[in-house]
Design a protein around this motif. Structure first.
Motif, PDB file in Angstrom:
ATOM      1  N   ARG A 186      91.623  -4.850  74.901  1.00 33.61           N
ATOM      2  CA  ARG A 186      90.819  -3.633  74.901  1.00 33.61           C
ATOM      3  C   ARG A 186      89.729  -3.852  73.867  1.00 33.61           C
ATOM      4  N   ARG A 213      85.140   3.361  76.618  1.00 40.25           N
ATOM      5  CA  ARG A 213      86.210   2.488  77.078  1.00 40.25           C
ATOM      6  C   ARG A 213      85.626   1.200  77.644  1.00 40.25           C
ATOM      7  N   ARG A 227      87.745   1.682  72.511  1.00 43.59           N
ATOM      8  CA  ARG A 227      88.355   2.895  73.062  1.00 43.59           C
ATOM      9  C   ARG A 227      87.302   3.945  73.419  1.00 43.59           C
ATOM     10  N   TYR A 242      87.050  -2.895  78.512  1.00 44.95           N
ATOM     11  CA  TYR A 242      88.177  -3.817  78.572  1.00 44.95           C
ATOM     12  C   TYR A 242      87.670  -5.233  78.830  1.00 44.95           C
ATOM     13  N   LYS A 291      92.297  -0.015  83.292  1.00 42.92           N
ATOM     14  CA  LYS A 291      93.104  -0.524  82.177  1.00 42.92           C
ATOM     15  C   LYS A 291      92.743  -1.983  81.969  1.00 42.92           C
ATOM     16  N   ALA A 292      93.188  -2.540  80.858  1.00 41.32           N
ATOM     17  CA  ALA A 292      92.781  -3.901  80.500  1.00 41.32           C
ATOM     18  C   ALA A 292      93.188  -4.923  81.557  1.00 41.32           C
TER      19      ALA A 292
END
Length: 208
Positions: free
Chosen positions: A145, A151, A148, A153, A184-185
């Motif tokens: 990541r 966001r 945050r 990744y 998500k990553a």
């Protein structure tokens, strides 16, 4: 001699024989069109989409990328981008001297690369790491990541040239936002448009 088991009857040929001549020819024509449509669909599914590119120096590799991604001319070996969405960057990898299998060196090199990435992404959080294979080349993947808020990744793949004793290779750096297909990553390189250049990457100038 009966070649078709009773449980599999009536056959298509027997079904067609029971139809009037005009209806039988209409049914045959429809079946032929369906077969043609299936063949076209299969052919399209096997056709490689996007643009194929070959890089010859300083290390030869080739890949495909979607037309929606733009090639960026900079100091990297290869760079694709959709601004604000995702990036695919190929950088040279130079390994230190080692003995035995290069796979034993990659986790150590991976730790060094994570520290280097933290210089670029101070908020970097490593999510997972481990061995990976891209076509016939064995490598090491670091999923992280980068930020945050916003966001962001990433995935960095260390990919040595599949030549015994070689200390050359490439680093595949992929970055993606949720809008670029990474919720998500672990999605980086497996979802969205980054999947095409990542999965199609090959050393050398010949494609699949």
């Amino acid at each position: 001699m009966t070649l078709v088991a009773p449980s599999h009857r009536p056959t298509l040929q027997e079904e067609l024989k029971g139809l009037p001549s005009r209806s039988r020819w209409v049914a045959i024509a429809i079946l032929a069109l369906l077969a043609l449509a299936a063949a076209v669909t299969l052919l399209r599914g096997s056709t490689e989409d996007g643009t194929r590119t070959v890089v010859r120096e300083p290390i030869a590799f080739n890949l495909r990328y979607p037309d929606a991604m733009q090639r960026v001319k900079d100091d990297n070996l290869f760079h694709l981008q959709r601004e604000g969405l995702d990036e695919f960057i190929v950088e040279p990898l130079a390994l230190p001297e080692y003995r035995g299998d290069v796979g034993g060196l990659l986790p150590v090199e991976g730790s060094r690369q994570v520290e280097a990435l933290k210089q670029r992404f101070p908020q970097l959080e490593l999510v997972e790491e481990g061995k990976v294979r891209i076509n016939r080349a064995a490598g090491y993947s670091l999923v992280f990541r980068a930020s945050r808020s916003p966001r962001l990744y990433g995935r960095l793949v260390l990919l040595p040239e599949p030549v015994p004793g070689s200390r050359r290779g490439v680093k595949l750096l992929m970055l993606a936002t949720p809008e670029g297909g990474a919720d998500k990553a672990r999605d980086v390189g497996t979802n969205g448009l980054l999947k095409t250049p990542y999965r199609s990457f090959r050393f050398g100038t010949e494609g699949p």
